[in-house]
Design an enzyme around this catalytic site. Structure first.
Site, PDB file in Angstrom:
ATOM      1  N   GLY A 106      -3.032   5.548   5.291  1.00  0.00           N
ATOM      2  CA  GLY A 106      -3.491   5.491   3.898  1.00  0.00           C
ATOM      3  C   GLY A 106      -2.346   5.631   2.915  1.00  0.00           C
TER       4      GLY A 106
ATOM      5  N   GLY B 112      -7.435   0.049   3.979  1.00  0.00           N
ATOM      6  CA  GLY B 112      -5.960   0.042   3.985  1.00  0.00           C
ATOM      7  C   GLY B 112      -5.354   0.801   5.151  1.00  0.00           C
TER       8      GLY B 112
ATOM      9  CE  LYS C 279       1.353   5.033  13.779  1.00  0.00           C
ATOM     10  NZ  LYS C 279      -0.062   4.934  13.394  1.00  0.00           N
TER      11      LYS C 279
ATOM     12  CD  GLU D 156       7.566  13.815   8.975  1.00  0.00           C
ATOM     13  OE1 GLU D 156       8.494  14.615   9.071  1.00  0.00           O
ATOM     14  OE2 GLU D 156       6.687  13.685   9.851  1.00  0.00           O
TER      15      GLU D 156
ATOM     16  CE  LYS E 135       3.115   1.531  11.885  1.00  0.00           C
ATOM     17  NZ  LYS E 135       1.977   1.975  11.174  1.00  0.00           N
TER      18      LYS E 135
ATOM     19  CB  THR F  35      -0.914   0.001   1.250  1.00  0.00           C
ATOM     20  OG1 THR F  35      -1.622  -1.232   1.278  1.00  0.00           O
ATOM     21  CG2 THR F  35      -1.885   1.150   1.247  1.00  0.00           C
TER      22      THR F  35
HETATM   23  N1  HSE Z   1      -2.469   1.168  11.182  1.00  0.00           N
HETATM   24  C1  HSE Z   1      -2.026   2.508  11.255  1.00  0.00           C
HETATM   25  C2  HSE Z   1      -3.201   3.391  11.635  1.00  0.00           C
HETATM   26  C3  HSE Z   1      -1.456   2.932   9.940  1.00  0.00           C
HETATM   27  O1  HSE Z   1      -4.349   2.913  11.606  1.00  0.00           O
HETATM   28  O2  HSE Z   1      -3.002   4.532  11.997  1.00  0.00           O
HETATM   29  C4  HSE Z   1      -0.648   4.192   9.995  1.00  0.00           C
HETATM   30  O3  HSE Z   1       0.461   4.082  10.816  1.00  0.00           O
END
Ligand code: HSE
Length: 435
Positions: free
Chosen positions: A301, A186, A204, A128, A104, A13
């Site tokens: 996304g 996604g 994160k 980033e 991450k 993706t």
């Molecule tokens: N799975 C993560 C989310 C994707 O839903 O935020 C982006 O890091």
């Protein structure tokens, strides 16, 4: 002028989002960078042929072909997970390639090793896209907010969890159905338990804390609770109290120790973070110089994340062209100034709480429960019970004044041990208006 050439590992993706972004923005980037930034090679074990628009890009199934390609300046790792991603990053670094990743999970566990290897090999690490999808939060922390002591971080960092909570709140949609939609859109991780158990948010937060405080924060440092125990009844009560339930990452900097926690939180509607909905992320920082800053945007996304990866590629490309590698240190602080964090124990955290206790509706139950709260110095603000069933357990909702987490945990343990309590008590911390 020399072209900036990118080798991409993983054409999923985000990988295809990066490829599309570099193609869509080709002319604009040429005008901004002064040379072409091109995707030269892709390694993906699942792909036999790239889409027509990428016919100039060479395709391999072996990442080693990219490391050995002397034309590649920057290796972008977008396969996710620990291995082989960790080995690929370290191999690329050893081959003198700059690296960019959205991973991450990898950085929150093996970040120290990867960043130290990059310093030793004088290459850059761009990450980033690892936090906040398309929101340029890492660059902002490292550069725009460089002249600040970061005093607090509070954020909605997982698009999937926020999407689920938003649709449960707005439409009363069932948890499982909304999670399935997030997977189809996604947003969700390959293992969606990472999203709903708060683990992705913790990944994160560890990264944000590391660059905010100049301490190597590890995933294990973060106290993490997810949203799987949240039921429609909690969302209804939250609405009655003028709140929305959000999965928040919270860190406060107390100087000699820092808070590090992820948990569902009742956020008053008047708070900016209560109004970050759908798959959007919102990240609030307090800096001692700037005061309050809020970042808002698409947290997941294909194209938003592709935008963030492309930004790292361009940053590194510009540094290559100007001969200023690592002009901005990867973790904001100079490597020799990065230490280890001291994490505030959860037992020391305080705040008001929402409790949903499931118990048989018998005379004396409420007084026993309130006795336990009182024994642990937890002051009750209000008690609610909506219906009465002679034989079935009922939900008793209790709001407390500011209480201490250690006392709360002890009280819940005692309450859940009562023979009248039929399910584990759910606790949700309540954010105060001035937080
Ligand atoms: N799975 C993560 C989310 C994707 O839903 O935020 C982006 O890091």
């Amino acid at each position: 002028m020399k072209k900036i050439q990118v080798g991409l590992i993983g054409f999923g993706t985000v990988g295809s989002g990066l490829a599309q972004t570099l193609l869509n923005q080709k002319d604009r980037l040429l005008r901004k960078v002064g040379t072409e930034v091109v995707l030269s090679q892709v390694a993906d074990i699942m792909t036999d042929k790239l889409p027509e628009q990428f016919s100039d890009v060479s395709l391999t199934k072996d990442a080693a072909d990219i490391f050995a390609n002397p034309d590649i300046d920057i290796v972008v790792e977008l396969i996710g997970g620990m291995e082989p991603a960790r080995t690929f990053m370290l191999e690329a670094i050893k081959h003198g390639k700059h690296v960019v990743t959205a991973n991450k999970a990898l950085l929150s566990v093996h970040g120290k090793e990867i960043f130290e290897a990059a310093v030793a090999n004088n290459v850059e690490v761009g990450f980033e896209a690892s936090v906040g999808g398309g929101i340029p939060v890492i660059k902002s922390l490292k550069e725009g907010l460089v002249a600040n002591k970061i005093e607090s971080i509070m954020g909605i960092l997982n698009g999937t969890a926020n999407y689920i909570l938003t649709r449960m709140s707005d439409e009363g949609a069932p948890f499982d159905e909304v999670l399935k939609d997030a997977q189809e859109l996604g947003f969700a991780e390959a293992d969606p338990t990472y999203d709903i158990e708060g683990i992705d948010t913790a990944h994160k937060l560890a990264i944000l804390m590391t660059i905010s405080y100049g301490k190597h924060v590890h995933l294990d440092d973060i106290n993490t609770e997810g949203i799987t125990q949240i039921k429609p009844i909690d969302i209804e009560f939250a609405r009655e109290f003028g709140c929305r339930i959000k999965l928040l990452a919270i860190s406060r900097n107390h100087g000699d120790h820092v808070e590090a926690r992820v948990h569902p939180t009742m956020v008053p509607n008047s708070h900016m973070l209560a109004n970050i909905n759908g798959a959007y992320n919102g990240i609030h920082f307090t800096g001692d110089t700037v005061e309050n800053v809020l970042f808002y945007g698409q947290g997941a996304g294909k194209m938003p994340t592709g935008s963030a990866v492309a930004a790292d590629v361009v940053d590194i490309g510009r540094n290559i062209l100007s001969g200023s590698i690592n002009r901005v240190p990867a973790l904001s602080y100079l490597p020799e100034n990065i230490g280890s964090p001291v994490i505030t124990p959860m037992s020391a955290i305080t705040g008001p709480y929402y409790f949903r206790i499931t118990a048989l509706d018998k005379p004396g139950v409420l007084s026993t429960i309130s006795g336990i709260f009182s024994k642990h110095s937890i002051s009750i603000k209000s008690v609610m019970q909506k219906s009465r069933h002679e034989l079935d357990p009922v939900a008793i909702v209790i709001l407390s004044h500011v209480a201490n987490e250690e006392a709360v945990q002890k009280a819940i343990q005692e309450i859940d041990a009562l023979s009248e309590c039929t399910e584990a008590t759910v606790k949700i911390r309540i954010l105060m208006d001035d937080e």
